[in-house]
Design an enzyme around this catalytic site. Structure first.
Site, PDB file in Angstrom:
ATOM      1  N   LYS A   1       0.872  -1.169   0.000  1.00 55.17           N
ATOM      2  CA  LYS A   1       0.000   0.000   0.000  1.00 55.17           C
ATOM      3  C   LYS A   1       0.906   1.214   0.000  1.00 55.17           C
ATOM      4  O   LYS A   1       1.793   1.333   0.851  1.00 55.17           O
ATOM      5  CB  LYS A   1      -0.899   0.009   1.247  1.00 55.17           C
ATOM      6  CG  LYS A   1      -1.975   1.086   1.185  1.00 55.17           C
ATOM      7  CD  LYS A   1      -2.996   0.791   0.096  1.00 55.17           C
ATOM      8  CE  LYS A   1      -4.115   1.823   0.063  1.00 55.17           C
ATOM      9  NZ  LYS A   1      -5.131   1.530  -0.943  1.00 55.17           N
TER      10      LYS A   1
ATOM     11  N   SER B   1      -0.922  -0.907  -4.486  1.00 56.07           N
ATOM     12  CA  SER B   1      -2.199  -0.188  -4.476  1.00 56.07           C
ATOM     13  C   SER B   1      -1.990   1.137  -3.774  1.00 56.07           C
ATOM     14  O   SER B   1      -1.489   1.178  -2.651  1.00 56.07           O
ATOM     15  CB  SER B   1      -3.252  -1.031  -3.746  1.00 56.07           C
ATOM     16  OG  SER B   1      -4.494  -0.348  -3.672  1.00 56.07           O
TER      17      SER B   1
END
EC number: 3.5.2.15
Length: 369
Positions: A164, A233
């Site tokens: 992330k 992401s």
């Protein structure tokens, strides 16, 4: 050598704030909340800069887990790695996957390597470092740390590296400008791709997939440079990279195994089948005795040349729906058909994550022994 046992639980959600399934498993004793190391989720927002379902889901989970861990919600977010991927287009189903880890004795007669998980964080980045060599270098360090945490010594035993990473906002761009520095882009949406791409290259370096002499200008330009296991992401809710490494280790006594393959494009069904076979599974409903599919994790990307196997696609030209949403729907439908379920983790934006237009696909299976 420290022996660990990793658990993997897939829980359906009725919305980004729905924690009822997880809490039911905790209340029944199926999950010990103190053993939760990471939670990966698919939320039903647009997956873009303004997809606040990701932050909402994390806040709901932290609030629910706080009293069970005797921590504040803020402390829970520091203790557990949360990675929420927005966008459940097509047949994709919102859900979370919970990873637990604890000390365990390796049963006598247990052979082979089993699923292991490791986690690490980078330092916070300055806005002008996103999408550039600083993000690559720091991510590479964190991947090594996460591998050590997972007890994985051989890079070929890493089958999925979930990250992330941050993105730019107008305020963050302005802050860099006030210091006399320029960011990789001034577009918040484009910054998601820069951050994802640099993070993926940061996975490829320590795994020996590419050389370490990467330049800033290689990001989003040298698509011949990529990782076969990276999944990144981007989100607005952080300024550092959260790194989760999944692989198989001899130090694990887990009942799970992970394998992977690489899709060359968005319709590469044989690669998905190969990933299933890597953990002893077949195309649904045909599975091997003693093995059960837990989840599939994949990246999806619109081919940058605007075609798939010689035929033009319009994903990059649609001004109503972003290309990442098209790609998630297409790849999600393909994988769901082969897996027999739409509750699979498919994330859009695969810059430097697999070959251009393709992406990695990893499969976790539960073993009965």
């Amino acid at each position: 050598m420290r022996t660990t046992s990793v658990g993997v639980f897939k829980v359906a959600t009725n919305g980004p704030g729905d924690v009822s399934g997880l809490m039911a498993m905790i209340n029944s004793g199926a999950i010990d909340p103190t053993s939760i190391l990471a939670i990966l989720g698919k939320t039903e927002g647009n997956g873009g800069v303004n997809d606040f379902t990701r932050e909402y889901a994390v806040a709901a989970l932290c609030t629910a887990l706080a009293p069970r861990l005797d921590l504040s919600a803020e402390a829970v977010e520091q203790r557990i790695a949360f990675v929420m991927s927005g966008g459940t287009e097509g047949v994709l189903s919102p859900h979370i996957t919970v990873f637990t880890r604890g000390e365990a004795e390796r049963p006598a007669g247990l052979s082979g390597k089993r699923l292991s998980i490791g986690m690490a964080h980078t330092r916070d980045f300055l806005p002008e470092e996103l999408g550039r060599s600083a993000q690559i270098t720091e991510t590479a360090k964190a991947v090594k740390t996460a591998m050590d945490d997972a007890g994985i010594t051989d890079p070929t035993d890493v089958h999925f590296a979930q990250i992330k990473c941050p993105l730019l906002t107008s305020d963050r761009v302005a802050a860099a400008g006030a210091r006399g520095n320029k960011t990789a882009t001034t577009s918040a949406y484009s910054s998601m791709a820069y951050s994802r791409g640099a993070s993926a290259l940061g996975v490829a370096v320590p795994l020996g997939e590419i050389a370490s002499d990467i330049r800033d200008q290689d990001v989003l330009h040298r698509y011949d440079l990529f990782s076969k296991v990276a999944s990144t992401s981007s989100g607005i809710e952080l300024m550092h990279n959260v790194v989760i490494v999944l692989g198989n280790s001899a130090s694990s006594a887990s009942r799970f195994e992970i394998g992977h393959a690489v899709m060359d494009d968005a319709i590469d069904a044989p690669a998905v089948v190969s990933a299933l076979k890597s953990v002893g599974l077949g195309v649904a409903p045909h599975t091997a005795a003693g093995r059960e599919l837990v989840n599939i994790f994949a990246k999806a990307e619109a081919s940058p040349d605007g075609s798939v196997r010689g035929f033009r696609h319009t994903m990059l030209e649609d001004t109503d729906i972003s290309s990442t949403r098209h790609a998630r729907a297409a790849v999600g439908g393909l994988i769901a058909g082969l897996a027999g379920t739409g509750a699979v983790y498919v994330s859009g934006g695969a810059e430097h994550q697999g070959p251009a237009g393709g992406g990695p696909v990893a499969v976790i299976a539960r073993l009965s022994d």
